[in-house]
Design an enzyme around this catalytic site. Structure first.
Site, PDB file in Angstrom:
ATOM      1  N   PRO A 166     -19.215 -15.260   8.208  1.00  0.00           N
ATOM      2  CA  PRO A 166     -18.308 -14.575   9.123  1.00  0.00           C
ATOM      3  C   PRO A 166     -18.043 -15.323  10.432  1.00  0.00           C
ATOM      4  O   PRO A 166     -18.943 -15.956  10.977  1.00  0.00           O
ATOM      5  CB  PRO A 166     -19.033 -13.248   9.413  1.00  0.00           C
ATOM      6  CG  PRO A 166     -20.447 -13.475   9.022  1.00  0.00           C
ATOM      7  CD  PRO A 166     -20.425 -14.470   7.913  1.00  0.00           C
ATOM      8  N   ASN A 167     -16.807 -15.227  10.860  1.00  0.00           N
ATOM      9  CA  ASN A 167     -16.309 -15.786  12.124  1.00  0.00           C
ATOM     10  C   ASN A 167     -16.173 -17.313  12.121  1.00  0.00           C
ATOM     11  O   ASN A 167     -15.703 -17.880  13.104  1.00  0.00           O
ATOM     12  CB  ASN A 167     -17.186 -15.345  13.318  1.00  0.00           C
ATOM     13  CG  ASN A 167     -17.189 -13.841  13.481  1.00  0.00           C
ATOM     14  OD1 ASN A 167     -16.116 -13.233  13.562  1.00  0.00           O
ATOM     15  ND2 ASN A 167     -18.347 -13.221  13.476  1.00  0.00           N
ATOM     16  N   ARG A 180     -13.217 -19.805  18.832  1.00  0.00           N
ATOM     17  CA  ARG A 180     -14.399 -19.070  19.305  1.00  0.00           C
ATOM     18  C   ARG A 180     -15.356 -19.983  20.072  1.00  0.00           C
ATOM     19  O   ARG A 180     -15.598 -21.126  19.666  1.00  0.00           O
ATOM     20  CB  ARG A 180     -15.111 -18.385  18.125  1.00  0.00           C
ATOM     21  CG  ARG A 180     -16.086 -19.248  17.357  1.00  0.00           C
ATOM     22  CD  ARG A 180     -16.682 -18.580  16.147  1.00  0.00           C
ATOM     23  NE  ARG A 180     -17.829 -17.757  16.441  1.00  0.00           N
ATOM     24  CZ  ARG A 180     -18.932 -17.708  15.655  1.00  0.00           C
ATOM     25  NH1 ARG A 180     -19.001 -18.455  14.575  1.00  0.00           N
ATOM     26  NH2 ARG A 180     -19.919 -16.928  15.958  1.00  0.00           N
ATOM     27  N   TYR A 229     -19.611 -24.139  19.803  1.00  0.00           N
ATOM     28  CA  TYR A 229     -19.265 -24.664  18.473  1.00  0.00           C
ATOM     29  C   TYR A 229     -18.303 -25.858  18.513  1.00  0.00           C
ATOM     30  O   TYR A 229     -18.045 -26.458  17.470  1.00  0.00           O
ATOM     31  CB  TYR A 229     -18.654 -23.537  17.617  1.00  0.00           C
ATOM     32  CG  TYR A 229     -19.611 -22.379  17.429  1.00  0.00           C
ATOM     33  CD1 TYR A 229     -20.769 -22.531  16.679  1.00  0.00           C
ATOM     34  CD2 TYR A 229     -19.366 -21.142  18.033  1.00  0.00           C
ATOM     35  CE1 TYR A 229     -21.667 -21.484  16.526  1.00  0.00           C
ATOM     36  CE2 TYR A 229     -20.262 -20.085  17.873  1.00  0.00           C
ATOM     37  CZ  TYR A 229     -21.402 -20.259  17.122  1.00  0.00           C
ATOM     38  OH  TYR A 229     -22.300 -19.228  16.966  1.00  0.00           O
ATOM     39  N   ASN A 245     -23.146 -22.074   5.253  1.00  0.00           N
ATOM     40  CA  ASN A 245     -23.439 -21.630   6.611  1.00  0.00           C
ATOM     41  C   ASN A 245     -23.254 -20.109   6.587  1.00  0.00           C
ATOM     42  O   ASN A 245     -22.135 -19.621   6.667  1.00  0.00           O
ATOM     43  CB  ASN A 245     -22.498 -22.276   7.625  1.00  0.00           C
ATOM     44  CG  ASN A 245     -22.833 -21.854   9.052  1.00  0.00           C
ATOM     45  OD1 ASN A 245     -23.583 -20.907   9.275  1.00  0.00           O
ATOM     46  ND2 ASN A 245     -22.267 -22.558  10.017  1.00  0.00           N
ATOM     47  N   ALA A 290     -23.761 -15.328  11.037  1.00  0.00           N
ATOM     48  CA  ALA A 290     -24.627 -14.252  11.546  1.00  0.00           C
ATOM     49  C   ALA A 290     -25.487 -13.633  10.448  1.00  0.00           C
ATOM     50  O   ALA A 290     -26.581 -13.128  10.726  1.00  0.00           O
ATOM     51  CB  ALA A 290     -23.775 -13.187  12.224  1.00  0.00           C
ATOM     52  N   GLU A 307     -28.520 -25.432   3.796  1.00  0.00           N
ATOM     53  CA  GLU A 307     -28.021 -24.543   4.858  1.00  0.00           C
ATOM     54  C   GLU A 307     -27.604 -25.378   6.069  1.00  0.00           C
ATOM     55  O   GLU A 307     -28.291 -26.328   6.433  1.00  0.00           O
ATOM     56  CB  GLU A 307     -29.144 -23.566   5.238  1.00  0.00           C
ATOM     57  CG  GLU A 307     -28.781 -22.610   6.368  1.00  0.00           C
ATOM     58  CD  GLU A 307     -29.801 -21.484   6.534  1.00  0.00           C
ATOM     59  OE1 GLU A 307     -30.178 -20.851   5.536  1.00  0.00           O
ATOM     60  OE2 GLU A 307     -30.208 -21.240   7.684  1.00  0.00           O
ATOM     61  N   HIS A 366     -26.164 -25.117  10.183  1.00  0.00           N
ATOM     62  CA  HIS A 366     -25.751 -24.399  11.395  1.00  0.00           C
ATOM     63  C   HIS A 366     -25.190 -25.405  12.380  1.00  0.00           C
ATOM     64  O   HIS A 366     -25.828 -26.431  12.652  1.00  0.00           O
ATOM     65  CB  HIS A 366     -26.917 -23.632  12.019  1.00  0.00           C
ATOM     66  CG  HIS A 366     -27.383 -22.542  11.120  1.00  0.00           C
ATOM     67  ND1 HIS A 366     -26.641 -21.410  10.900  1.00  0.00           N
ATOM     68  CD2 HIS A 366     -28.474 -22.449  10.328  1.00  0.00           C
ATOM     69  CE1 HIS A 366     -27.261 -20.662  10.029  1.00  0.00           C
ATOM     70  NE2 HIS A 366     -28.375 -21.263   9.648  1.00  0.00           N
ATOM     71  N   ARG A 403     -31.068 -20.978  21.128  1.00  0.00           N
ATOM     72  CA  ARG A 403     -30.197 -19.880  21.531  1.00  0.00           C
ATOM     73  C   ARG A 403     -30.999 -18.556  21.636  1.00  0.00           C
ATOM     74  O   ARG A 403     -32.218 -18.588  21.766  1.00  0.00           O
ATOM     75  CB  ARG A 403     -29.031 -19.788  20.544  1.00  0.00           C
ATOM     76  CG  ARG A 403     -28.197 -21.070  20.525  1.00  0.00           C
ATOM     77  CD  ARG A 403     -27.002 -20.960  19.615  1.00  0.00           C
ATOM     78  NE  ARG A 403     -26.073 -19.927  20.083  1.00  0.00           N
ATOM     79  CZ  ARG A 403     -25.078 -19.450  19.320  1.00  0.00           C
ATOM     80  NH1 ARG A 403     -24.914 -19.899  18.088  1.00  0.00           N
ATOM     81  NH2 ARG A 403     -24.270 -18.528  19.795  1.00  0.00           N
TER      82      ARG A 403
END
Ligand code: DQA
Length: 161
Positions: free
Chosen positions: A9-10, A17, A22, A73, A76, A97, A99, A106
């Site tokens: 998502p996103n 964003r 990012y 990825n 969230a 995976e 990120h 964070r």
């Protein structure tokens, strides 16, 4: 050989964003770079993005018999989704995976990945370049799998002779 790239998502909002987290690169640009890399490696590649947990679970399940490895990825959902973790375990394919941000630098709620323990490995915090690294890691894993299968086939043929 085929690699399935799954984006959570996103991530469709990359380039818009939180650019300070990012960066400015759009998802379509990340994917076109990965496509070039796949051509060099002579593998097929497919891209999927969804904001919905169930759709991501469905796509992981569809990989069974359709893809040889997954780059994901989960965004969230990394921090919340037992369903995505279980889907990764269920298909038993090599999964890398990624990120974009360093989740360990964070907020605390991002420090835990539910999915990482069922993946072959994780690449975290190198920006969009992480996807490039994930492609190299995935090719390494696929080559190892291929070598093992060839060795097994040889051993079996020698036993039968
Ligand atoms: C992310 C990190 C997650 O914590 C976040 O929810 C994302 C993106 C990353 O690529 O850095 O959406 O997965």
């Amino acid at each position: 050989m085929k690699i399935m790239v799954i984006q959570g998502p996103n991530l469709n909002m990359l380039g818009i964003r939180e650019q300070h987290v990012y960066g400015p690169m759009k998802l379509e640009n990340i994917h076109s770079e990965m496509k070039k890399q796949a051509e060099q490696f002579n593998v097929d590649i497919e891209f999927f993005q969804s904001n919905l947990e169930g759709e991501i679970v469905d796509k992981i399940q569809e990989c069974l018999g359709d893809a040889d490895a997954i780059i994901i990825n989960p965004a969230a959902y990394t921090h919340t989704s037992i369903a995505i973790r279980d889907a990764i375990s269920a298909v038993n394919l090599p999964v890398v995976e990624v990120h974009i941000s360093n989740i360990y630098r964070r907020e605390e709620f991002r420090h835990k990945s539910l999915t990482a323990p069922v993946c072959a490995g994780s690449i975290v915090g190198f920006g969009p370049f992480g996807y490039h690294m994930a492609m190299i890691a995935t090719m390494q894993i696929l080559n190892e799998v291929k070598m093992i299968k060839e060795q097994q086939a040889k051993a079996q043929a020698a036993q039968q002779a």
